[in-house]
Motif scaffolding. Structure first.
Motif, mmCIF file in Angstrom:
data_model
loop_
_atom_site.group_PDB
_atom_site.id
_atom_site.type_symbol
_atom_site.label_atom_id
_atom_site.label_comp_id
_atom_site.label_asym_id
_atom_site.label_seq_id
_atom_site.Cartn_x
_atom_site.Cartn_y
_atom_site.Cartn_z
ATOM 1 N N GLU A 325 0.849 -1.207 0.000
ATOM 2 C CA GLU A 325 0.000 0.000 0.000
ATOM 3 C C GLU A 325 0.879 1.249 0.000
ATOM 4 O O GLU A 325 0.718 2.145 0.822
ATOM 5 C CB GLU A 325 -0.959 0.006 1.200
ATOM 6 C CG GLU A 325 -1.773 -1.258 1.385
ATOM 7 C CD GLU A 325 -2.798 -1.507 0.268
ATOM 8 O OE1 GLU A 325 -3.026 -0.612 -0.570
ATOM 9 O OE2 GLU A 325 -3.340 -2.618 0.223
ATOM 10 N N ASP A 328 -0.040 4.943 0.679
ATOM 11 C CA ASP A 328 -0.679 5.348 1.932
ATOM 12 C C ASP A 328 0.111 6.441 2.643
ATOM 13 O O ASP A 328 1.324 6.322 2.852
ATOM 14 C CB ASP A 328 -0.818 4.135 2.847
ATOM 15 C CG ASP A 328 -1.814 4.378 3.954
ATOM 16 O OD1 ASP A 328 -2.889 3.754 3.913
ATOM 17 O OD2 ASP A 328 -1.521 5.197 4.846
ATOM 18 N N SER A 360 0.568 -1.589 -4.669
ATOM 19 C CA SER A 360 -0.635 -0.794 -4.455
ATOM 20 C C SER A 360 -1.634 -1.023 -5.581
ATOM 21 O O SER A 360 -1.242 -1.300 -6.714
ATOM 22 C CB SER A 360 -0.286 0.692 -4.396
ATOM 23 O OG SER A 360 -1.463 1.456 -4.240
ATOM 24 N N LYS A 548 -9.225 0.560 4.165
ATOM 25 C CA LYS A 548 -7.874 0.010 4.223
ATOM 26 C C LYS A 548 -7.833 -1.499 4.378
ATOM 27 O O LYS A 548 -8.056 -2.034 5.458
ATOM 28 C CB LYS A 548 -7.101 0.680 5.359
ATOM 29 C CG LYS A 548 -6.940 2.161 5.061
ATOM 30 C CD LYS A 548 -5.940 2.816 5.954
ATOM 31 C CE LYS A 548 -5.781 4.285 5.566
ATOM 32 N NZ LYS A 548 -4.846 4.979 6.408
ATOM 33 N N GLN A 584 -10.103 2.432 -3.645
ATOM 34 C CA GLN A 584 -9.870 1.535 -2.514
ATOM 35 C C GLN A 584 -11.186 1.098 -1.866
ATOM 36 O O GLN A 584 -11.360 -0.073 -1.544
ATOM 37 C CB GLN A 584 -8.971 2.205 -1.453
ATOM 38 C CG GLN A 584 -7.547 2.476 -1.923
ATOM 39 C CD GLN A 584 -6.667 1.237 -1.903
ATOM 40 O OE1 GLN A 584 -7.003 0.223 -1.321
ATOM 41 N NE2 GLN A 584 -5.521 1.317 -2.573
#
Length: 735
Positions: A325, A328, A360, A548, A584
């Motif tokens: 990720e 982030d 990602s 997330k 996401q």
DNA sequence: AGCACGCCGACT
DNA sequence: GTCGGCGTGCTC
């Protein structure tokens, strides 16, 4: 005048964890053989009236400090260096790059227990793990792991046949590997041996190409960006690459943005890998974190899973760094030593001569630009694994639409339809509390925070008004504090209010709210997630944290209630974050047999960001956003540093920044643009007045050259003593 | 950042 | 007469 040679005397150059960007010189402690001292050991030193644990960086034969000012160090705390030279070099580089004092930068590389001077002693005892069956297993069982590793190496080296002797020596290890599905036993061979092969685990062609590409880079520096949509099997790619690194006897560092994701990945890794794995995050005790750090540092553990701060864990056998990720923003430390774990990970890998793998579904614009400039290798997983289809998007124009507490009628119809099919709906609103402000219908009074430029948020369940910026709270007033007669109203929407509305609209359905207020208690998030997976929940409502990592296979409808605030953010990062958030959150929905649907409520359905993102996808969005950044000279095409200041009186930051600007003009900055001084977007917070100055340059070198000269001048300013200031290099948050 | 020193207001 | 407020200065 100062530089005085002290014949026969050796001087210790020590980094002390104080906000002073220089080393401190000490005489060696009595009875210590200085010639045996190595950089990277801790030393206990007298510092003013107190003692500090510092790091020895060098032994020299001279000092620029007068001899009579030098004090002897109290003790050397380690017999061996805790940090390798390459890591000390990395930290010195980071100190220069982020213009942060070396002692504090070095301290960030150590777990708290070592910073406090506790012994670097590895205990065998407090390590537990999960067995392949998901049971907690005790240390003896885990200690078998090196044998399993040795067996895999043996199979690699000898092909497939195991002799009877090897079979008996490795019997428990073999059984464990068979249980894990890591090896397959075929048939007995003459002499009582067994034919065993490493199982070929399933990988689709895209995954295999990514695995092969990274494995081809092992042993040298390279950056790969794994762009994989949610559910495309990134973790499987990580695990197969890790298996190869482990087979080569090397260590792997895996960095994640959030602690809530660590246990999930830890379980998958523990089931898969027959090696010692440690993880580290803020919920562990100081000693647990020390033990994890030491077992990596001493080479007992082969995999470390952790958040940002795990980046500096020493690796005696470095093999690979994975940063999942990578877009982030929590990889950027937002206070003190403001480093980017992503950028420093790349610098570290370069120094170690190992590859970095960034992963990602929505890569940062910086990384996309690095791909375009052939600095990073792009690996793409375009398909969801297992035939799952991508969700469809629907922009819901809510202009002039009747709304029930933020939910339009077409959206409510979608929710009804989804629940009727016994499927789950997920509703996202990035604002916790009941309503963002309370207002008096009679006189116009609003619930304002006394210490911040912000409104007090209504928290109905707690019967409080609360400031989300300084934490101050007061009882929810029953009558207007100003006119005493007017009617008090809740203005705007928060998750708590939506929860009540949903509960009254869907009285026979189970609604769960996931935000900071409902998941504060330790383990409560995990409990809710379990409940959702068991299907005992119909509607999931929440903030950020829904976006997330967690996958909700039962969810087929995702709604984002308010995307408009992200469309018109003051910070130029706003559109990037909104696009990442939409993709996401959308990734939480859908599964093989039931495609997901994503509904976005907006009053700006024609906004170009939405048109590009929804019709052409994230990559096209990223390309057009990068084009805009290029035209405006913004990062990654320009380079920035933000000087923030706050103080109790408004004049103090103003005078400080004026003095800084004066220094900048004296230093003749060339092409460096100076934007400001201006008040911070939130001009007052927790009673302090806040200002900032943005420095920007098309050339990173010029910006850093200016900062190199400017920082010592700032430290010396008399105005600096009345304020709290900090420099943020490559800021990701301009607030 | 700590932790001292140092010089001016309300208390035993 | 002291306790203590936070301004200024230093830390090898």
């Amino acid at each position: 005048m100062p530089n005085c040679d002290i014949p026969g005397n050796l001087i210790l150059k020590v980094a002390v964890p104080v906000p002073l960007d220089r080393l401190f010189d000490y005489l060696p402690p009595l009875g210590v053989n200085v010639t045996e001292l190595q950089a990277g050991v801790r030393v206990l030193v007298p510092f003013g009236k107190r003692q500090q644990v510092g790091i020895l960086l060098a032994v020299a034969d001279n000092s620029s400090v007068r001899m009579d000012k030098l004090k002897p160090a109290i003790a050397v705390l380690d017999t061996q260096p805790l940090l390798a030279d390459t890591d000390i070099q990395l930290l010195r580089w980071a100190s220069r790059y982020y213009h942060h004092p070396i002692g504090e930068v070095l301290a960030a590389a150590f777990p708290v227990a070592l910073r406090q001077g506790r012994p670097a002693l590895l205990q065998r005892q407090p390590c537990f793990g999960l067995s392949p069956q998901g049971r907690l297993v005790a240390p003896e069982q885990l200690r078998r792991a090196p044998k399993q590793q040795a067996l895999l190496a043996l199979l690699q080296a000898t092909g497939s046949a195991m002799t009877a002797a090897a079979l008996s020596a490795y019997k428990p290890a073999l059984k464990a590997l068979l249980d894990k599905g890591l090896v397959t036993a075929h048939e007995s061979v003459p002499g009582g041996g067994l034919a065993v092969t490493k199982s070929v685990l399933p990988a689709n062609p895209d995954q295999q190409a990514a695995i092969d590409a990274v494995i081809a880079n092992l042993g040298r520096f390279a950056v790969s960006l794994l762009e994989g949509v949610t559910g495309s099997g990134k973790t499987e790619v990580y695990m197969q690459i890790i298996a190869e690194v482990l087979a080569q006897g090397k260590q792997v560092l895996v960095l994640l943005p959030e602690i809530s994701l660590t246990p999930q990945l830890e379980q998958r890794f523990l089931k898969r890998f027959a090696v010692n794995l440690v993880s580290t995050h803020s919920k562990l005790t100081d000693n647990q974190r020390l033990q994890a750090w030491l077992s990596m540092q001493q080479g007992h553990a082969a995999i470390m899973l952790g958040t940002r701060s795990a980046l500096f864990t020493p690796l005696p056998r470095p093999g690979l760094i994975i940063l999942d990720e990578e877009h982030d923003s929590s990889f950027k430390q937002q206070e003190g030593f403001r480093f980017s774990a992503r950028d420093v990970a790349i610098a570290r890998a370069k120094g170690l001569g190992i590859p970095v793998l960034l992963g990602s579904a929505t890569p940062s614009l910086e990384s996309m630009a690095n791909v375009a400039q052939h600095r990073y290798q792009l690996l793409h997983l375009p398909n969801r694994a297992g035939n799952a289809t991508a969700p469809s998007f629907q922009l819901l124009d809510i202009r002039n639409k009747r709304m029930q507490a933020g939910l339009s009628e077409p959206l409510l119809a979608e929710i009804h339809e989804t629940l009727a099919k016994k499927q789950q709906a997920l509703i996202f609103l990035n604002r916790r509390g009941y309503a963002p402000v309370q207002i008096c219908h009679g006189c116009g009074w609003v619930s304002r925070c006394r210490r911040c430029d912000a409104n007090l948020v209504i928290h109905a369940a707690d019967r409080l008004l609360r400031c989300h910026h300084c934490g101050s709270e007061q009882p929810l007033p029953k009558q207007c504090p100003a006119c005493k007669t007017g009617e008090l109203q809740a203005l705007g929407l928060g998750t708590e209010r939506i929860e009540r509305t949903l509960a009254s609209l869907f009285p026979d359905k189970v609604v769960i709210r996931l935000d900071r207020d409902t998941t504060q208690r330790k383990g409560s998030l995990e409990q809710y997630l379990e409940q959702i997976h068991d299907g005992g929940v119909d509607i999931i409502l929440g903030t950020q944290m829904l976006a997330k990592g967690h996958h909700f296979p039962g969810v087929t409808l995702v709604a984002i209630l308010d995307i408009d605030s992200g469309l018109f953010s003051i910070d130029y990062h706003g559109s990037e974050r909104l696009a990442q958030l939409i993709v996401q959150v959308a990734g939480r929905a859908g599964r093989a047999d039931q495609p997901g649907k994503v509904v976005l409520q907006t009053r700006h359905p024609q906004h170009p960001l939405l048109e590009t993102l929804l019709s052409k996808g994230y990559r096209a969005f990223a390309q057009s956003a990068l084009q805009e950044r290029r035209q405006a000279g913004l990062p990654p095409f320009g380079h920035q540093a933000l000087l923030r200041v706050q103080a109790g009186k408004a004049e103090e930051p103003q005078q400080f920044l004026q003095a800084v600007c004066q220094k900048i003009s004296e230093l003749n900055p060339g092409k460096v643009q100076v934007l400001g001084p201006v008040t911070a977007p939130m001009a007052r917070r927790a009673g302090l007045f806040r200002y900032q100055l943005l420095l920007q340059s098309p050339q990173r070198k010029e910006l850093h050259h200016l900062l190199d000269n400017l920082l010592p001048a700032i430290y010396a300013l008399k105005e600096a003593k009345k304020v709290r200031w900090s420099l943020d290099v490559d800021p990701v948050d301009l607030y």
